[in-house]
Design a protein around this motif. Structure first.
Motif, PDB file in Angstrom:
ATOM      1  N   ALA A   1       0.806  -1.221   0.000  1.00 48.99           N
ATOM      2  CA  ALA A   1       0.000   0.000   0.000  1.00 48.99           C
ATOM      3  C   ALA A   1       0.839   1.272   0.000  1.00 48.99           C
ATOM      4  CB  ALA A   1      -0.951  -0.006   1.192  1.00 48.99           C
ATOM      5  N   THR A   2       2.031   1.206   0.568  1.00 46.17           N
ATOM      6  CA  THR A   2       2.926   2.371   0.532  1.00 46.17           C
ATOM      7  C   THR A   2       4.040   2.182  -0.497  1.00 46.17           C
ATOM      8  OG1 THR A   2       4.272   1.486   2.336  1.00 46.17           O
ATOM      9  CG2 THR A   2       2.459   2.964   2.937  1.00 46.17           C
ATOM     10  N   GLY A   3       3.891   1.175  -1.342  1.00 48.51           N
ATOM     11  CA  GLY A   3       4.889   0.909  -2.365  1.00 48.51           C
ATOM     12  C   GLY A   3       6.046   0.090  -1.840  1.00 48.51           C
ATOM     13  N   TYR A   4       6.807  -0.491  -2.749  1.00 38.79           N
ATOM     14  CA  TYR A   4       7.995  -1.238  -2.326  1.00 38.79           C
ATOM     15  C   TYR A   4       9.060  -0.304  -1.773  1.00 38.79           C
ATOM     16  CZ  TYR A   4      10.110   0.265  -6.763  1.00 38.79           C
ATOM     17  OH  TYR A   4      10.594   1.017  -7.808  1.00 38.79           O
ATOM     18  N   GLN A   5       8.880   1.005  -2.000  1.00 46.58           N
ATOM     19  CA  GLN A   5       9.854   2.009  -1.591  1.00 46.58           C
ATOM     20  C   GLN A   5       9.332   2.903  -0.464  1.00 46.58           C
ATOM     21  OE1 GLN A   5       7.478   2.196  -3.635  1.00 46.58           O
ATOM     22  NE2 GLN A   5       7.525   3.885  -5.079  1.00 46.58           N
ATOM     23  N   GLY A   6       8.215   2.487   0.165  1.00 45.15           N
ATOM     24  CA  GLY A   6       7.542   3.360   1.123  1.00 45.15           C
ATOM     25  C   GLY A   6       8.375   3.765   2.324  1.00 45.15           C
ATOM     26  N   ALA A   7       9.277   2.909   2.766  1.00 48.56           N
ATOM     27  CA  ALA A   7      10.104   3.225   3.937  1.00 48.56           C
ATOM     28  C   ALA A   7      11.578   3.264   3.555  1.00 48.56           C
ATOM     29  CB  ALA A   7       9.862   2.196   5.039  1.00 48.56           C
ATOM     30  N   LYS A   8      11.868   3.788   2.389  1.00 51.39           N
ATOM     31  CA  LYS A   8      13.267   3.913   1.959  1.00 51.39           C
ATOM     32  C   LYS A   8      13.968   4.975   2.806  1.00 51.39           C
ATOM     33  CE  LYS A   8      12.041   7.300  -1.615  1.00 51.39           C
ATOM     34  NZ  LYS A   8      11.986   7.604  -3.051  1.00 51.39           N
ATOM     35  N   TYR A   9      15.229   4.744   3.082  1.00 48.07           N
ATOM     36  CA  TYR A   9      16.075   5.721   3.787  1.00 48.07           C
ATOM     37  C   TYR A   9      15.371   6.296   5.024  1.00 48.07           C
ATOM     38  CZ  TYR A   9      18.609   5.645  -0.675  1.00 48.07           C
ATOM     39  OH  TYR A   9      19.283   5.265  -1.807  1.00 48.07           O
ATOM     40  N   LEU A  10      14.956   5.433   5.920  1.00 47.59           N
ATOM     41  CA  LEU A  10      14.280   5.903   7.137  1.00 47.59           C
ATOM     42  C   LEU A  10      15.205   6.816   7.953  1.00 47.59           C
ATOM     43  CD1 LEU A  10      12.448   2.652   8.298  1.00 47.59           C
ATOM     44  CD2 LEU A  10      11.372   4.769   7.474  1.00 47.59           C
ATOM     45  N   GLU A  11      14.640   7.917   8.401  1.00 49.84           N
ATOM     46  CA  GLU A  11      15.420   8.886   9.160  1.00 49.84           C
ATOM     47  C   GLU A  11      15.775   8.340  10.543  1.00 49.84           C
ATOM     48  OE1 GLU A  11      12.750  10.977   6.244  1.00 49.84           O
ATOM     49  OE2 GLU A  11      12.551   9.360   7.707  1.00 49.84           O
ATOM     50  N   GLU A  12      16.949   8.665  11.033  1.00 44.87           N
ATOM     51  CA  GLU A  12      17.349   8.245  12.372  1.00 44.87           C
ATOM     52  C   GLU A  12      16.949   9.288  13.412  1.00 44.87           C
ATOM     53  OE1 GLU A  12      21.267   6.408  14.697  1.00 44.87           O
ATOM     54  OE2 GLU A  12      21.455   7.234  12.678  1.00 44.87           O
ATOM     55  N   GLU A  13      16.925  10.563  13.032  1.00 48.28           N
ATOM     56  CA  GLU A  13      16.562  11.642  13.951  1.00 48.28           C
ATOM     57  C   GLU A  13      15.107  11.453  14.388  1.00 48.28           C
ATOM     58  OE1 GLU A  13      15.215  15.004  15.772  1.00 48.28           O
ATOM     59  OE2 GLU A  13      14.492  14.583  13.746  1.00 48.28           O
ATOM     60  N   PRO A  14      14.829  11.390  15.696  1.00 46.81           N
ATOM     61  CA  PRO A  14      13.510  10.997  16.203  1.00 46.81           C
ATOM     62  C   PRO A  14      12.346  11.822  15.663  1.00 46.81           C
ATOM     63  CG  PRO A  14      15.102  10.958  17.976  1.00 46.81           C
ATOM     64  CD  PRO A  14      15.806  11.553  16.798  1.00 46.81           C
ATOM     65  N   LYS A  15      12.486  13.134  15.598  1.00 46.50           N
ATOM     66  CA  LYS A  15      11.364  13.963  15.159  1.00 46.50           C
ATOM     67  C   LYS A  15      11.026  13.696  13.690  1.00 46.50           C
ATOM     68  CE  LYS A  15       9.699  18.739  14.994  1.00 46.50           C
ATOM     69  NZ  LYS A  15      10.012  20.159  15.278  1.00 46.50           N
ATOM     70  N   GLU A  16      12.065  13.674  12.847  1.00 43.13           N
ATOM     71  CA  GLU A  16      11.836  13.413  11.436  1.00 43.13           C
ATOM     72  C   GLU A  16      11.289  12.001  11.224  1.00 43.13           C
ATOM     73  OE1 GLU A  16      15.478  14.114   9.420  1.00 43.13           O
ATOM     74  OE2 GLU A  16      15.399  16.304   9.649  1.00 43.13           O
ATOM     75  N   LEU A  17      11.824  11.058  11.979  1.00 47.67           N
ATOM     76  CA  LEU A  17      11.355   9.679  11.879  1.00 47.67           C
ATOM     77  C   LEU A  17       9.898   9.573  12.288  1.00 47.67           C
ATOM     78  CD1 LEU A  17      11.949   6.668  11.360  1.00 47.67           C
ATOM     79  CD2 LEU A  17      12.706   6.504  13.742  1.00 47.67           C
ATOM     80  N   SER A  18       9.518  10.274  13.340  1.00 48.81           N
ATOM     81  CA  SER A  18       8.138  10.242  13.817  1.00 48.81           C
ATOM     82  C   SER A  18       7.184  10.758  12.752  1.00 48.81           C
ATOM     83  CB  SER A  18       8.005  11.076  15.099  1.00 48.81           C
ATOM     84  OG  SER A  18       6.667  11.073  15.548  1.00 48.81           O
ATOM     85  N   GLN A  19       7.557  11.849  12.105  1.00 45.53           N
ATOM     86  CA  GLN A  19       6.707  12.410  11.052  1.00 45.53           C
ATOM     87  C   GLN A  19       6.581  11.443   9.883  1.00 45.53           C
ATOM     88  OE1 GLN A  19       8.730  16.099  10.265  1.00 45.53           O
ATOM     89  NE2 GLN A  19       7.682  17.203  11.928  1.00 45.53           N
ATOM     90  N   ARG A  20       7.700  10.829   9.530  1.00 48.30           N
ATOM     91  CA  ARG A  20       7.707   9.877   8.406  1.00 48.30           C
ATOM     92  C   ARG A  20       6.863   8.639   8.744  1.00 48.30           C
ATOM     93  NH1 ARG A  20      11.857   8.044   4.932  1.00 48.30           N
ATOM     94  NH2 ARG A  20      10.904   6.731   3.320  1.00 48.30           N
ATOM     95  N   MET A  21       7.048   8.090   9.909  1.00 49.52           N
ATOM     96  CA  MET A  21       6.321   6.887  10.298  1.00 49.52           C
ATOM     97  C   MET A  21       4.824   7.144  10.426  1.00 49.52           C
ATOM     98  SD  MET A  21       8.269   4.236  10.373  1.00 49.52           S
ATOM     99  CE  MET A  21       7.151   3.134  11.235  1.00 49.52           C
ATOM    100  N   LYS A  22       4.478   8.336  10.837  1.00 53.31           N
ATOM    101  CA  LYS A  22       3.059   8.682  10.963  1.00 53.31           C
ATOM    102  C   LYS A  22       2.356   8.567   9.617  1.00 53.31           C
ATOM    103  CE  LYS A  22      -0.069  12.255  12.699  1.00 53.31           C
ATOM    104  NZ  LYS A  22      -0.170  13.620  13.309  1.00 53.31           N
ATOM    105  N   LYS A  23       3.024   9.054   8.569  1.00 49.99           N
ATOM    106  CA  LYS A  23       2.445   8.977   7.229  1.00 49.99           C
ATOM    107  C   LYS A  23       2.331   7.515   6.780  1.00 49.99           C
ATOM    108  CE  LYS A  23       4.250  13.453   5.667  1.00 49.99           C
ATOM    109  NZ  LYS A  23       5.184  14.119   4.700  1.00 49.99           N
TER     110      LYS A  23
END
Length: 853
Positions: free
Chosen positions: A175-197
């Protein structure tokens, strides 16, 4: 909710696109070095190698000393490989190519450990309705994919996909594509925003508490800080479980009893583009690919089965080599033609190399079979590549003789009449260098003939002889403005259009075949009409010069269609038809065959154009019957549901009613039926009572934005690809059509159309000299199965040199086949199961059998 956040580490490895396969081989070496170092340092980690075993071969080609190291990681389950050999397209290539791709992919993976038996096809442009059965035959119980899903299919992205035969596998749309979680951010705030989406989408579509996080992308290096990222995810979602996972574990979390059931093709374009009109991109490459597939599966393999019985060793190595070259061109981008010019040039050259190998092996086999006749050198062999008896057939022969005339005799010394197609004189020194080296001046005649074959057993060879004689064969009568006919119908030209009279119903089909020219404002992914198109038909913009040939064993109409068309898009906008283009067509009728056989030649001179053959069928219907992979299916003429919602629901592209078939398109109503058979022309559209078969199209860019049928961003990148205009490209198109046809026989008729009898004359002059083999003799081998409506897909030898036959049931009722002794049900991996003397196949079921020698 206590969710299971399952991170799947992978890379998606396009071997070529706007970069070449040789570039990616070098990158792969670096990639694999990093991956193996990481997996060895983190033995609890799993990494998916994009579901294609060719990555093993590509890597070890450059670093063979790493084979043991790689094998250890695969055996331990850290590195997952297979089941595909390459990530193949699943609509445009031959059904046998799909089977063989899985066969070679699994077999190669098994040499290193346990293959990943998951139907992973992340970026394929749509999925055929026969795939669930194909997957299950290989022991694959699930498929994971990105493109082709919409809520018109199911509410959740986890479902049961039921194939055309009723087979079911678990389907998981990414549903988020084979690339949906590419290059996951390590910085907590950015990661939180990305994971929320990401999680908001997965929470909506997932059918269980498992969430599949696809951590990878095109040629993406392994994310080495993934464990730190996971620790941060655990902080963000303390009530959830976070783990590195694989596809199989995700499927284990699903309750099959609660899953929705989805049927049919997966070709909806709501969330991801399907590129429904990519079937007509770079038709030079697609037609070349189909030619090789037909010659490999329909000619060489069954011919080699017969040859093995005559003492000619089966060419396993040649077949595998050609197959793997083909698979290397079958990725969605590669066979789609949506590449840079440099890559398309490379693809075409590889296909030309494969064609040379197939054609040479066919010629070598036939030559060795004729060399076995010790009585006379004047030998002809006729081969039936199908394992069923055939009657009232014709075979085309290429004869090379010193005299203009010759006589042909059967095994009882009875003369067989034939008809001449053409005859030309040649210098033998240009064929055989030994003639030139000896300074000999020898002129020979090359004569193409049609030879009748009253009856021939299945999978057998028949030997004839010939005698050169003085005198000339009487020339066929050629006249202008005449008709041709047989017992089924009459072809004639009237008022600048081609017409056909059905002799059984006396119905007249006016303008039964015409040519259409229109504009193309699309790119290598999609045809898209210009905002202001100007559609022309040969009835109104062309002229027909007609000549007919009438021989005893065939009649032929030669038409030179001259069309006035715009040379480019600027002139089309002005509605100026400044250029005359020619299509040379030959339409042939045989005495005992209802088909009209068409061969059409054309050299392209126009830019931003699309050409289609238009068949005026006289049949009005809402459904069209076509063949898919070893199956038949009915499709709607108009894609009504998706077209009614695509703009409102903001689909990624317009779900146009342009579809794909494999080898036939058929319309039927209460009064009549009309079928078109094709060799490589697979894209069609039905408008009113007319079948529009795309011949080719031309355009200027790899990708373009804001197309009429595809709003928004470009697919691919916006680079110019002038080769895609196909200027001065010579085309030869082969197709046939038939009226008043029994609608239940198309699959069998299509197979016969694609598998004609093969004939060969032992020639005095050849490019290469070979010695006859002492073991070669006339073969008495034959296999005539009473198919009763079943259709054979392939006939070949296994790695153990046992006869393997794959067939399918295109009908709507069970069919039972009687088998010879020592016959076994088999898997597509060439593994025997129980011995049987009868095989019953349900509607649309595929069967595999092995027959011991």
């Amino acid at each position: 909710m206590n969710r299971e956040i399952r991170i799947l580490m992978h890379t998606h490895w396009d071997r070529e696109w706007y970069f070449t396969k040789d570039e990616t081989k070098v990158l792969l070496r670096n990639h694999m070095q990093e991956v193996m170092e990481f997996l060895e340092a983190h033995p609890d980690t799993i990494y998916i190698l994009d579901g294609q075993s060719v990555m093993i071969d590509d890597y070890l080609e450059l670093e063979p000393e790493a084979e043991t190291r790689m094998k250890q990681l695969i055996e331990k389950g850290n590195l997952r490989v297979g089941p595909w050999y390459t990530q193949t397209d699943l609509l445009l290539v031959h059904g046998e190519s799909v089977f063989r791709n899985l066969y070679y992919g699994i077999r190669r993976a098994e040499e290193f450990g346990e293959p990943m038996l998951v139907g992973y096809a992340p970026d394929t442009f749509g999925h055929a309705s026969q795939m669930p059965q194909i997957y299950k035959q290989f022991g694959i119980e699930s498929t994971f994919f990105w493109r082709g899903f919409s809520e018109l299919k199911a509410e959740k992205s986890d479902f049961l996909w039921k194939g055309v035969d009723g087979s079911e596998v678990v389907g998981v749309n990414l549903a988020t594509g084979y690339q949906g979680a590419k290059y996951l951010e390590e910085e907590p705030k950015e990661l939180s925003q990305r994971m929320k989406k990401i999680m908001s989408v997965l929470d909506n579509y997932s059918a269980s508490n498992a969430r599949l996080i696809m951590n990878g992308h095109d040629q993406m290096p392994i994310q080495k800080n993934i464990h730190h990222v996971m620790e941060n995810i655990k902080q963000i979602y303390p009530e959830d479980t976070v783990m590195i996972s694989d596809f199989e574990s995700y499927v284990d979390q699903l309750d099959r009893d609660d899953l929705e059931v989805v049927t049919g093709e997966l070709t909806d374009s709501k969330h991801a583009r399907i590129h429904r009109t990519i079937g007509s991109t770079r038709m030079d490459i697609k037609l070349l690919n189909t030619d090789i597939e037909n010659n490999l599966y329909n000619v060489l393999e069954p011919l080699a089965v017969i040859g093995e019985q005559a003492g000619i060793p089966y060419p396993h190595g040649v077949i595998e080599k050609v197959s793997k070259i083909l698979f290397g061109t079958h990725a969605h981008d590669s066979i789609g033609g949506c590449n840079s010019d440099k890559v398309n040039q490379d693809i075409k050259q590889r296909l030309l190399n494969a064609k040379e190998m197939v054609d040479t092996q066919i010629e070598l086999h036939l030559r060795l079979m004729t060399l076995g006749n010790k009585e006379t050198g004047n030998t002809i062999v006729v081969v039936n590549p199908l394992p069923e008896k055939r009657s009232n057939q014709f075979v085309e022969l290429d004869m090379l003789t010193r005299t203009k005339g010759f006589r042909i005799f059967d095994s009882n010394k009875e003369e067989i009449g034939y008809s001449v197609i053409s005859q030309d004189q040649e210098d033998a020194g240009l064929i055989d260098r030994q003639v030139a080296a000896r300074l000999l001046d020898i002129k020979v005649y090359r004569t193409k003939i049609v030879l009748p074959v009253n009856e021939i057993e299945g999978l057998s060879a028949r030997y004839l002889t010939f005698e050169e004689v003085d005198g000339e064969k009487e020339e066929a009568t050629r006249k202008s403005d005449e008709s041709i006919y047989n017992a089924y119908g009459k072809l004639f030209v009237e008022d600048n259009v081609l017409c056909y009279k059905n002799e059984q119903t006396h119905a007249i089909y006016s303008n039964i075949l015409s040519l259409e020219n229109s504009g193309d404002a699309g790119d290598s992914y999609d045809y898209s009409p210009p905002v202001n198109d100007w559609v022309l038909n040969s009835k109104d913009c062309g002229r027909m010069a007609v000549e007919v040939v009438k021989e005893k064993h065939y009649q032929e109409m030669h038409i030179n269609w001259e069309l006035d068309v715009p040379e480019n898009k600027g002139l089309r906008e002005k509605k100026e038809a400044n250029l005359k283009v020619d299509f040379q067509a030959k339409l042939r009728l045989y005495p005992n065959d209802p088909k009209v056989y068409v061969t059409m030649n054309h050299v392209n001179k126009t830019e931003h154009n699309r050409y289609r053959a238009v068949f005026k069928t006289g049949v009005q219907t809402d459904e069209v019957k076509v063949d898919g992979y070893m199956s038949t299916q009915s499709k709607p003429v108009y894609n009504e549901k998706p077209l009614s919602v695509w703009e409102k629901d903001k689909w990624a592209e317009k779900p146009v009613s342009i579809e794909t078939a494999q080898s036939f398109i058929s319309l039927k109503d209460k009064e009549a039926a009309f079928t078109v058979y094709t060799k490589g022309l697979k894209e069609y559209e039905v408008l009113d009572d007319a079948i529009h078969l795309t011949l080719f199209r031309t355009f200027s860019h790899l990708g373009q934005r804001e197309l009429v049928n595809r709003p928004g961003r470009p697919s691919g990148i916006e680079i110019e690809t002038p080769d895609n205009q196909l200027i001065d490209e010579p085309f030869t198109f082969h197709f046939a059509f038939e009226v008043a046809h029994d609608h239940s026989e198309e699959s069998h008729s299509a197979k016969e159309y694609l598998t004609p009898l093969v004939g060969y004359q032992l020639k005095e002059f050849n490019r290469f000299n070979i010695n006859p083999r002492n073991t070669v003799g006339k073969t008495s081998f034959k296999l005539s199965l009473e198919l009763s409506g079943l259709v054979v897909s392939s006939t070949r030898l296994t790695a153990e040199n046992e006869l393997f036959v794959r067939l399918f049931n295109p009908q709507n009722e069970d069919i039972t086949l009687s088998l010879p002794k020592a016959a076994f049900k088999a898997t597509p991996m060439e593994r025997k199961e129980e011995e049987v003397n009868r095989l019953t196949l349900a509607p649309q079921e595929i069967g595999n059998i092995i027959i011991q020698n």
